[in-house]
Structures are given as C-alpha cells and as structure tokens.
Design a protein around this motif. Structure first.
Motif, PDB file in Angstrom:
ATOM      1  N   PRO A  21      71.098  35.991 -37.009  1.00 40.84           N
ATOM      2  CA  PRO A  21      72.135  36.723 -36.225  1.00 40.84           C
ATOM      3  C   PRO A  21      72.988  35.297 -35.830  1.00 40.84           C
ATOM      4  CG  PRO A  21      70.571  37.175 -34.145  1.00 40.84           C
ATOM      5  CD  PRO A  21      70.348  36.663 -35.286  1.00 40.84           C
ATOM      6  N   GLU A  22      74.481  35.962 -36.211  1.00 33.92           N
ATOM      7  CA  GLU A  22      75.362  35.298 -35.009  1.00 33.92           C
ATOM      8  C   GLU A  22      75.201  36.055 -33.228  1.00 33.92           C
ATOM      9  OE1 GLU A  22      79.204  37.307 -35.067  1.00 33.92           O
ATOM     10  OE2 GLU A  22      78.777  38.615 -36.418  1.00 33.92           O
ATOM     11  N   VAL A  23      75.168  34.220 -32.682  1.00 34.78           N
ATOM     12  CA  VAL A  23      74.568  34.348 -31.495  1.00 34.78           C
ATOM     13  C   VAL A  23      75.934  34.429 -30.557  1.00 34.78           C
ATOM     14  CG1 VAL A  23      72.730  33.367 -32.106  1.00 34.78           C
ATOM     15  CG2 VAL A  23      74.947  32.014 -32.146  1.00 34.78           C
ATOM     16  N   ALA A  24      77.328  34.187 -31.351  1.00 34.65           N
ATOM     17  CA  ALA A  24      78.652  34.092 -29.915  1.00 34.65           C
ATOM     18  C   ALA A  24      79.204  35.574 -29.460  1.00 34.65           C
ATOM     19  CB  ALA A  24      79.491  33.642 -30.511  1.00 34.65           C
ATOM     20  N   GLU A  25      79.758  35.878 -28.981  1.00 35.93           N
ATOM     21  CA  GLU A  25      79.987  36.769 -28.515  1.00 35.93           C
ATOM     22  C   GLU A  25      80.377  38.173 -29.570  1.00 35.93           C
ATOM     23  OE1 GLU A  25      80.428  37.385 -24.762  1.00 35.93           O
ATOM     24  OE2 GLU A  25      80.979  35.860 -24.113  1.00 35.93           O
ATOM     25  N   LEU A  26      80.685  38.887 -29.211  1.00 37.24           N
ATOM     26  CA  LEU A  26      80.287  40.688 -29.818  1.00 37.24           C
ATOM     27  C   LEU A  26      80.463  41.703 -29.051  1.00 37.24           C
ATOM     28  CD1 LEU A  26      79.103  40.764 -33.405  1.00 37.24           C
ATOM     29  CD2 LEU A  26      77.184  41.923 -32.402  1.00 37.24           C
ATOM     30  N   GLY A  66      82.039  45.352 -28.335  1.00 35.45           N
ATOM     31  CA  GLY A  66      80.855  45.893 -27.753  1.00 35.45           C
ATOM     32  C   GLY A  66      80.009  45.512 -26.818  1.00 35.45           C
ATOM     33  N   ALA A  67      79.079  43.964 -26.874  1.00 40.07           N
ATOM     34  CA  ALA A  67      78.034  43.772 -26.120  1.00 40.07           C
ATOM     35  C   ALA A  67      77.499  43.361 -25.133  1.00 40.07           C
ATOM     36  CB  ALA A  67      77.698  43.127 -27.865  1.00 40.07           C
ATOM     37  N   PRO A  68      77.420  43.011 -24.035  1.00 39.92           N
ATOM     38  CA  PRO A  68      77.782  42.637 -22.221  1.00 39.92           C
ATOM     39  C   PRO A  68      77.648  41.047 -23.079  1.00 39.92           C
ATOM     40  CG  PRO A  68      75.238  43.653 -23.267  1.00 39.92           C
ATOM     41  CD  PRO A  68      76.155  43.487 -24.317  1.00 39.92           C
ATOM     42  N   ALA A  69      78.146  40.420 -22.049  1.00 36.24           N
ATOM     43  CA  ALA A  69      78.719  38.577 -21.991  1.00 36.24           C
ATOM     44  C   ALA A  69      77.181  38.232 -22.075  1.00 36.24           C
ATOM     45  CB  ALA A  69      79.568  38.289 -21.189  1.00 36.24           C
ATOM     46  N   GLN A  92      67.907  40.993 -29.709  1.00 29.60           N
ATOM     47  CA  GLN A  92      69.276  39.773 -28.663  1.00 29.60           C
ATOM     48  C   GLN A  92      69.720  39.068 -29.177  1.00 29.60           C
ATOM     49  OE1 GLN A  92      69.459  41.895 -25.643  1.00 29.60           O
ATOM     50  NE2 GLN A  92      68.993  43.722 -27.016  1.00 29.60           N
ATOM     51  N   ARG A  93      69.804  37.910 -30.214  1.00 28.72           N
ATOM     52  CA  ARG A  93      70.781  37.270 -30.876  1.00 28.72           C
ATOM     53  C   ARG A  93      70.652  36.124 -30.027  1.00 28.72           C
ATOM     54  NH1 ARG A  93      75.932  37.897 -30.871  1.00 28.72           N
ATOM     55  NH2 ARG A  93      75.720  39.120 -28.960  1.00 28.72           N
ATOM     56  N   TYR A  94      69.284  36.102 -29.659  1.00 30.71           N
ATOM     57  CA  TYR A  94      68.832  34.554 -28.670  1.00 30.71           C
ATOM     58  C   TYR A  94      68.196  33.720 -29.836  1.00 30.71           C
ATOM     59  CZ  TYR A  94      71.459  36.677 -24.180  1.00 30.71           C
ATOM     60  OH  TYR A  94      72.588  36.985 -23.879  1.00 30.71           O
ATOM     61  N   LEU A  99      66.054  41.711 -21.216  1.00 32.98           N
ATOM     62  CA  LEU A  99      65.708  43.123 -21.281  1.00 32.98           C
ATOM     63  C   LEU A  99      65.557  44.512 -20.493  1.00 32.98           C
ATOM     64  CD1 LEU A  99      61.930  41.424 -21.867  1.00 32.98           C
ATOM     65  CD2 LEU A  99      63.711  42.475 -23.538  1.00 32.98           C
ATOM     66  N   GLU A 100      66.873  43.980 -19.130  1.00 33.02           N
ATOM     67  CA  GLU A 100      67.467  44.631 -18.760  1.00 33.02           C
ATOM     68  C   GLU A 100      67.623  46.308 -19.607  1.00 33.02           C
ATOM     69  OE1 GLU A 100      69.989  43.648 -15.217  1.00 33.02           O
ATOM     70  OE2 GLU A 100      68.557  42.565 -14.209  1.00 33.02           O
ATOM     71  N   PRO A 101      67.114  47.243 -18.958  1.00 30.58           N
ATOM     72  CA  PRO A 101      67.417  48.565 -20.370  1.00 30.58           C
ATOM     73  C   PRO A 101      68.830  48.561 -20.147  1.00 30.58           C
ATOM     74  CG  PRO A 101      66.012  49.523 -18.361  1.00 30.58           C
ATOM     75  CD  PRO A 101      66.824  47.822 -17.759  1.00 30.58           C
ATOM     76  N   ALA A 102      70.583  48.905 -19.513  1.00 30.38           N
ATOM     77  CA  ALA A 102      71.389  49.149 -20.035  1.00 30.38           C
ATOM     78  C   ALA A 102      72.135  47.718 -20.362  1.00 30.38           C
ATOM     79  CB  ALA A 102      72.464  49.433 -18.286  1.00 30.38           C
ATOM     80  N   ARG A 103      71.372  46.237 -19.939  1.00 29.53           N
ATOM     81  CA  ARG A 103      71.946  45.510 -20.491  1.00 29.53           C
ATOM     82  C   ARG A 103      71.595  44.864 -22.447  1.00 29.53           C
ATOM     83  NH1 ARG A 103      73.760  40.278 -21.357  1.00 29.53           N
ATOM     84  NH2 ARG A 103      74.643  39.870 -19.397  1.00 29.53           N
ATOM     85  N   PHE A 104      70.529  45.979 -22.668  1.00 27.26           N
ATOM     86  CA  PHE A 104      68.993  45.451 -23.225  1.00 27.26           C
ATOM     87  C   PHE A 104      70.344  46.811 -24.942  1.00 27.26           C
ATOM     88  CE2 PHE A 104      66.061  46.701 -26.397  1.00 27.26           C
ATOM     89  CZ  PHE A 104      65.653  45.652 -27.000  1.00 27.26           C
ATOM     90  N   ASP A 105      70.278  47.178 -24.450  1.00 31.67           N
ATOM     91  CA  ASP A 105      70.520  49.341 -25.039  1.00 31.67           C
ATOM     92  C   ASP A 105      72.590  48.526 -25.509  1.00 31.67           C
ATOM     93  OD1 ASP A 105      67.988  50.232 -24.635  1.00 31.67           O
ATOM     94  OD2 ASP A 105      69.229  52.076 -23.195  1.00 31.67           O
ATOM     95  N   ALA A 106      72.570  48.091 -24.859  1.00 35.50           N
ATOM     96  CA  ALA A 106      74.094  48.240 -25.208  1.00 35.50           C
ATOM     97  C   ALA A 106      73.979  47.034 -26.322  1.00 35.50           C
ATOM     98  CB  ALA A 106      75.095  47.486 -24.000  1.00 35.50           C
ATOM     99  N   GLU A 107      73.309  45.905 -25.858  1.00 37.19           N
ATOM    100  CA  GLU A 107      73.394  45.042 -26.918  1.00 37.19           C
ATOM    101  C   GLU A 107      73.303  45.389 -28.247  1.00 37.19           C
ATOM    102  OE1 GLU A 107      73.612  41.196 -28.583  1.00 37.19           O
ATOM    103  OE2 GLU A 107      74.043  41.707 -26.598  1.00 37.19           O
TER     104      GLU A 107
END
Length: 415
Positions: free
Chosen positions: A37-42, A44-47, A250-252, A293-301
């Motif tokens: 997947p594209e790996v740049a900033e998206l 609505g996604a976390p930085a 998670q695009r990493y 994998l922190e829940p809030a970050r993971f779900d927002a991503e």
C-alpha cells in the motif's frame, strides 16, 4: 551445484521494468503491479512513525519468537478485535513474531510433518509455489482449482468434501482475503471452514495480511476487519494458525514485521524452526511495532486506510469496466482487482503481451500465470490463466489514475 531459482511474480515484473529505467519512487512510472500500500501520510490517519527510542537491551540478540512485549501486544490486539466476551483468550505464548509475513509462512511450511497432504488453492499467493516446491519430496501437495463461477473461492462444502474423503487432508494453507482475487471467506462460510478443520483434524494456515482491507457490497468501507480468530473456540486446541503483520494494514512494509497466532504447541514448533531458519526478528522493528499497535492509533490507521482504499477501488473498477476489462466478481477485500482481459483486441488479450505493451507506457501489471501455483514446475501450454491480470490500487490515487489513463492509451493503440 546451484539450482535455477525463478522470480516471484511481482519481483519479475519489477526486474523487467528496471530494464527500461524503473526505480522505486520514479514519478514517471505507475506501479499497478505492486504488492504494497502507499506508505506516505494519509488523510485521517495518524502521522507516520518516524523515530524509535532504542533501549540498551535492543543491541543484543532477542528471543527467536519475539519479545514478550511485542507478543503480548499482538495477543491483546486479537482479543480486543475478535474475541470479546469469549472464554478462551490469546496470550503472548500464542504468538510468534517474524521478520515479515513471508518468513512467518516459511516457518509454517517448515514444521509440516513428513507425509502430510497439503491442500492449496489455485490461484493464490505466488510465494506458495516455492514453499510447496521445497516440501514436494516429503509431503503431498493437493491442488484444488477455484473457478470464476465461484468467484475464485473454494466453497465451504467443497472443503468439507476434501477433508472427509478417503485420502483426507493434513493441512490447508491459503490467503484469506485472497491475493490476487480479492475474494474473502467470511461469516458462516469461514465458521464452517473452522468446524471442518476441528472435526477432521486439518491444520488451517491462513494468511490474513489483507484482513483490514474490507469493503461492503455497495463499495463503501466495511466497519471492521475479517479474521478466523473470531471463530476459534479454543485458542490452544483449534488447529488454526493465523499469519498477519504490519506490512499491509498498518502500511509499514519496510519494517518487515509479521506474526503467527495459534495454539501454544504449534507456536513452540515455529520458534524452534526459527532458531535454525532465521534466528529471530529484529529488536528495533519490534520496538517500533509497540507504538503502532496502541489501540487508538491502530484503529485510526485502519479506518483511514479503508476509507481511502475504498475510493481507489471504486475508481479502478469503473475505469477497467469502461475499458472492457472485467473481474470475475466484485472483490470485497485486498487492494487488487483480478480481471479478465479476454475481450481486449489481439494481441493484448494475452496477459504477457498486455504486460509488455503497458510496460512501454511505464505501467506495471502482473500476468495471471504467476498465481497459478505449480509445486512441480509442470507449467502447461497454453497457460490456463493467460487472460487474467492482477491490477493493484496500492499506490496513491494520482498514480492509479495516471496508470489507468495510460492503459486506456495502450488499448486504443491496439484496436
């Protein structure tokens, strides 16, 4: 003294493109063959995570199956997303960390017993051909063709028939959601798969790397992911090994972080295999993974990913249909469209000819033959999947749009 090693499909595509000047990130190329997947900033996604704090212990060898922190973080994620209210919960002992999904799958195939009958589906992920090739002399690969009429999926009733047959099965390794077709076995069908596996003692090795790229029938982003973990009754007894990682959802991909989740005994065998195969995953990527994998970050991503990829999926489907390129069924997952080019004019209705014609316009696609798994390298002529192509909408929207416009030019020039 050294055997001839064939390219995996996407690697062959990249190698051919490099002969014409492609390099990763070249703005004049449209890589609609890419498996990332594209790996740049998206939006609505976390930085993007761009730094890690290395601890003194990270300089030493780590556990071959991953650190306790990393394994527990993965177990917690599965329990939170798929096992709420269930008595049986995953723990760190149910998780093995590997340096990427391919390595996790390599470990899985390495622990299959001598004489095992291993079911595989055609078409499926290209790397399975090499995994099965390595095992061909001491196991029995069993092929089942998934047809266009069934959306390139194997119905649960057919899996039951194969498992209950006189010869039976010992394992079934497959991608779900499927790379390349975007077909996904879910709901009651997936529950039936697990029921069959329990009753007939068939190990399910399920590659779930696209589990968060889910879409509704109307094309909108689905509300959540799909995993066999939702249907496991006992995490230490059900014969189910789930492989996933940070590469897609998670695009990493550059982190090379994957994992396997399953019964403790199987995880222990995977870790023992790892001690000889690879020595264990990098401590640095595991450190970074804890933040991801922190829940809030993971779900927002994953919410942002589904939103953006649903948009690209709709656009690609519309443009391909307008060019007389048609999927067997509308895919409900992944970021691929598996489509037939049989209605295109000669000579580009052949996937290899189509590939080379598009390459001249700096566009990359993947011919369908690479997903026709042949453990004994007995390729038929003509290729059964010669009219099928995998198109990726993994790149940015602008790259996808430019690539489809150029494909349109190729088709017009050949009419």
């Amino acid at each position: 003294m050294i055997r001839q090693v064939p390219f995996m499909g996407v690697i062959w595509v990249v190698n051919e493109a490099m002969k014409l000047g492609f390099w990763n990130g070249n703005p004049d190329w449209c890589n609609l063959g890419q498996g990332q997947p594209e790996v740049a900033e998206l939006e609505g996604a976390p930085a993007r995570i761009d730094s890690i704090c290395i601890q003194p212990g990270d300089h030493a060898y780590g556990p071959v199956g991953g650190t306790l922190e990393a394994r527990q973080a993965v177990a917690d994620m599965y329990n939170r997303l798929f096992r709420k209210g269930m008595k049986s919960q995953y723990t760190a002992d149910n998780v093995s960390i590997a340096s990427g999904g391919r390595l996790a799958l390599t470990r899985l195939f390495a622990i299959l017993g001598d004489g095992s009958r291993i079911l595989y589906r055609n078409p499926d992920y290209t790397a399975y051909e090499d995994y099965l090739y390595y095992q061909r002399l001491h196991t029995t690969p069993v092929c089942e063709y998934a047809t266009a009429e069934n959306g390139f999926a194997i119905p649960a009733v057919r899996f039951e028939e194969l498992a209950a047959s006189s010869e039976g099965l010992d394992a079934f390794v497959f991608s779900n959601p499927c790379n390349p077709t975007g077909a996904v076995i879910q709901g009651e069908e997936l529950a039936s798969y697990l029921d069959t596996a329990r009753r007939h003692k068939v190990l399910l090795g399920i590659d779930e790397f696209y589990s968060h790229f889910m879409y509704n029938a109307d094309g909108s982003p689905a509300s959540g992911p799909c995993s066999a973990a939702s249907y496991v009754e006992d995490v230490d007894r059900d014969p189910v090994l789930i492989v996933d990682g940070m590469t897609k959802n998670q695009r990493y991909p550059g982190w090379r972080m994957g994992w396997t989740v399953g019964p403790r005994h199987c995880i222990e065998m995977l870790n023992r295999a790892a001690s000889a195969l690879d020595g264990g995953p990098t401590m640095l990527a595991q450190r970074a993974m804890l933040e991801a994998l922190e829940p809030a970050r993971f779900d927002a991503e994953v919410r942002a990913v589904r939103q953006e990829f649903a948009r690209k999926r709709a656009y690609m489907l519309e443009k391909l249909e307008a060019m007389d390129i048609h999927p067997a069924v509308t895919p409900l997952s992944t970021f691929y469209i598996w489509a037939s080019i049989e209605k295109l004019p000669e000579p580009i209705r052949d996937a290899d000819a189509f590939f080379h014609a598009c390459l001249k316009k700096n566009v990359m696609t993947v011919p369908g033959r690479f997903f026709d798994i042949r453990p004994f390298r007995d390729r038929p002529q003509p290729e059964p999947l010669r009219h099928w192509v995998r198109f990726s909408y993994g790149p940015s929207f602008d790259t996808v749009r430019m690539g489809l416009e150029r494909i349109g030019q190729v088709i017009e020039e050949n009419r």
